[in-house]
Design an enzyme around this catalytic site. Sequence first.
Site, PDB file in Angstrom:
ATOM      1  N   HIS A 274       0.810  -1.227   0.000  1.00 12.26           N
ATOM      2  CA  HIS A 274       0.000   0.000   0.000  1.00 12.26           C
ATOM      3  C   HIS A 274       0.846   1.281   0.000  1.00 12.26           C
ATOM      4  CE1 HIS A 274      -3.350  -2.648   1.188  1.00 12.26           C
ATOM      5  NE2 HIS A 274      -2.520  -3.161   2.082  1.00 12.26           N
TER       6      HIS A 274
HETATM    7  C1  BDR Z   1      -2.321   0.629   5.652  1.00 12.80           C
HETATM    8  O1  BDR Z   1      -2.449   0.099   6.968  1.00 12.80           O
HETATM    9  C2  BDR Z   1      -1.206  -0.308   7.445  1.00 12.80           C
HETATM   10  O2  BDR Z   1      -1.313  -1.548   8.079  1.00 12.80           O
HETATM   11  C3  BDR Z   1      -0.255  -0.292   6.280  1.00 12.80           C
HETATM   12  O3  BDR Z   1       1.050   0.062   6.684  1.00 12.80           O
HETATM   13  C4  BDR Z   1      -0.847   0.736   5.359  1.00 12.80           C
HETATM   14  O4  BDR Z   1      -0.379   2.028   5.661  1.00 12.80           O
HETATM   15  C5  BDR Z   1      -3.099  -0.261   4.700  1.00 12.80           C
HETATM   16  O5  BDR Z   1      -4.449  -0.316   5.064  1.00 12.80           O
END
Ligand code: BDR
Length: 349
Positions: A274
Amino acid sequence: RRVLFRSMSVDPKVGWPTFQHAPLVARSAPLGTVARPLPLIVDSDPGLDDALAIAAAVARPELNLLAVTSVGGNADVHHCTENALRLLQLYGASDVPVAEGAVGPLSGPLERATEVHGEGGLGKTVLPPAQRRPDPEGAVALMARLIAASPEPVAVAPIGPLTNIALLIRSYPHLASKISHLCLMGGSVGEGNSSASAEFNIFADPVAAEIVFLSGISITMIGLDVTHHAWVDRSILPRLAALPGRSAKVAAELLTYSFERSAGWGQGERMAIHDLVAVLHLAIPDLVGVARYYIEVDATSGPARGRTIGDAWKHRLVRDGRVPNADVGLTIDRERFADLLVDTYAKLP
Ligand code: BDR
Ligand code: CA
């Protein structure tokens, strides 16, 4: 203007999203170039995918990384701060300042994603202890000082809960005009991940997210709508193994932890990276396709807490006197994304 739902190529293994896309438009986010690197602060809760995103912020010649600030999110903030320091040391960037930010949200319960990232935030990986301590002034003051001192506006990539950014906006409102853009990872116009409604970074501090989306600062929302298409699988591992640096070995370790965890959840051995999408969007033109939406955050305590409701229907926006407040990431070239990940680590020690 193209109509996205007719022209977008969708990975058949991922399928169609559950909402109708608005048309793709030209990006609002600034773009760094090698000749003119974009001044950038990364606000992060490292975090497996944060680790890979910070790597790109260090390695990409189009970006000038001014600082990494930590926020409690994936793990306890002290872990996140130490992880930021250790990762920068690994990446040969110990000169980049690090400061610690908020422990938890502006209001509501403390949310952690340790089931995804492990108790310490980096899976089972243990990096050598950092040879320095964080900047004692703290995340928000450090961001404010760097933004005030910068001769040109500074972009911020918030890739954790938005607590520090909301505090920055509230504490230093006069600096808003010196923030060129917030390219944030968070939210989803479609489905969530922490809950069926909400993505983790927004779910972890919806009140902060509401402040950010109402701030008037130029925003790109790199949410699950695009990041769920930005995944890699085990085929990336030999490519990383072929690189000489220690950083690439660590990246392979972090990815492997993630593959195993996601296989255990019945999601197949792949990882959506992400946060890396948000950083790369500031360095690479045409990687991410965006559409304009009015994003409203549900900061109530009901079942949609943390949901980012996206409206792009012109008739309704005009009727309600609303103007789109964010670019929303919808499409990505996944093969190119994987290549850029390998390229990032090819540039690091
Ligand atoms: C986001 O949530 C976190 O767990 C990850 O680092 C990312 O920023 C994804 O939903
Ligand atoms: Ca994160």
